[in-house]
Enzyme design. Sequence first.
Site, PDB file in Angstrom:
ATOM      1  N   GLY A 101       0.817  -1.121  -0.023  1.00 43.73           N
ATOM      2  CA  GLY A 101      -0.076  -0.067  -0.144  1.00 43.73           C
ATOM      3  C   GLY A 101       0.804   1.066   0.074  1.00 43.73           C
ATOM      4  O   GLY A 101       1.500   1.382  -0.872  1.00 43.73           O
ATOM      5  N   THR A 102       0.725   2.016   1.001  1.00 47.44           N
ATOM      6  CA  THR A 102       1.317   3.575   1.144  1.00 47.44           C
ATOM      7  C   THR A 102       2.866   3.336   1.104  1.00 47.44           C
ATOM      8  O   THR A 102       3.433   4.561   1.138  1.00 47.44           O
ATOM      9  CB  THR A 102       0.532   4.483   2.191  1.00 47.44           C
ATOM     10  OG1 THR A 102       0.783   3.763   3.347  1.00 47.44           O
ATOM     11  CG2 THR A 102      -1.056   4.296   1.894  1.00 47.44           C
ATOM     12  N   LEU A 103       3.288   2.155   1.527  1.00 48.89           N
ATOM     13  CA  LEU A 103       4.776   1.913   1.634  1.00 48.89           C
ATOM     14  C   LEU A 103       5.420   1.672   0.346  1.00 48.89           C
ATOM     15  O   LEU A 103       6.681   1.593   0.349  1.00 48.89           O
ATOM     16  CB  LEU A 103       5.095   1.014   2.853  1.00 48.89           C
ATOM     17  CG  LEU A 103       4.730   1.471   4.126  1.00 48.89           C
ATOM     18  CD1 LEU A 103       4.918   0.101   5.123  1.00 48.89           C
ATOM     19  CD2 LEU A 103       5.890   2.415   4.611  1.00 48.89           C
ATOM     20  N   GLU A 105       2.550   0.545  11.565  1.00 48.60           N
ATOM     21  CA  GLU A 105       1.355  -0.193  11.575  1.00 48.60           C
ATOM     22  C   GLU A 105       0.752  -0.385  13.048  1.00 48.60           C
ATOM     23  O   GLU A 105      -0.577  -1.185  12.873  1.00 48.60           O
ATOM     24  CB  GLU A 105       1.803  -1.458  10.844  1.00 48.60           C
ATOM     25  CG  GLU A 105       2.493  -1.085   9.519  1.00 48.60           C
ATOM     26  CD  GLU A 105       1.566  -0.668   8.555  1.00 48.60           C
ATOM     27  OE1 GLU A 105       0.366  -0.484   8.476  1.00 48.60           O
ATOM     28  OE2 GLU A 105       2.072  -0.392   7.139  1.00 48.60           O
TER      29      GLU A 105
END
Length: 221
Positions: free
Chosen positions: A38-40, A119
């Site tokens: 995802g956003t990583l 996370e």
Amino acid sequence: LPKAAQSEYHYPARVVLPAVEGPPQLAMSTSHAIFVYGTLKRGFTNYTRYLGVAEAEGKATCLGEATTTSRFPMTLRPPHLLPATNAPLLLDSEGVGELVCGEVFVVDDSTLEAMDLLEGVKKGKYHRRNVQVRLHSGEEQVIDCGTYFFPPSEDLLTLPRLTTYGPEQHAIYSPSGPVKEEIRELCQRSHVFKPVKDLSSESLSVIGRPSFTSPRWLVAA
């Protein structure tokens, strides 16, 4: 391993580097393979804020794109589930959903700690466990990686599913706040190994497995 067998070799998520001469704090390091979906991923917000910082510091390196070998449901965080970030959720319900695409990074201890903090692992928001993924490049090796799962629920399992989190989905992502300096500092902390991008015939010792040919990881000052 013989070359013919390397494509089916399951690399572990935790690799211990051999001891070398030098200052005691540099004598040993541990590297960890993680799968980000995802956003990583490169080019997205949390890569820019955190994982990309670690990569620039030589504390992480990207092995490339990969796809899970098992099916999982991935969806976007619904507005009623606070914080309303529209971030992707990978639900821990193996066998349901699709093969999920993402990227594999190898990171050092403090970068892994940073990812766990990001996370919310200790707070029970996400949990990290190993999955098998197949690299898209080269011989499509299968690698065991840690990745971050969100607890499934009946509500979430009914939402539309994704195979890939891309620019279209990221355009509606809303970070829950500014850069978290504690996480960023872990990504900048003095590192004890340096990735070398070329392949070497020198072997690396793997927990519970014989030596294998791999990109080298060298201890560096």
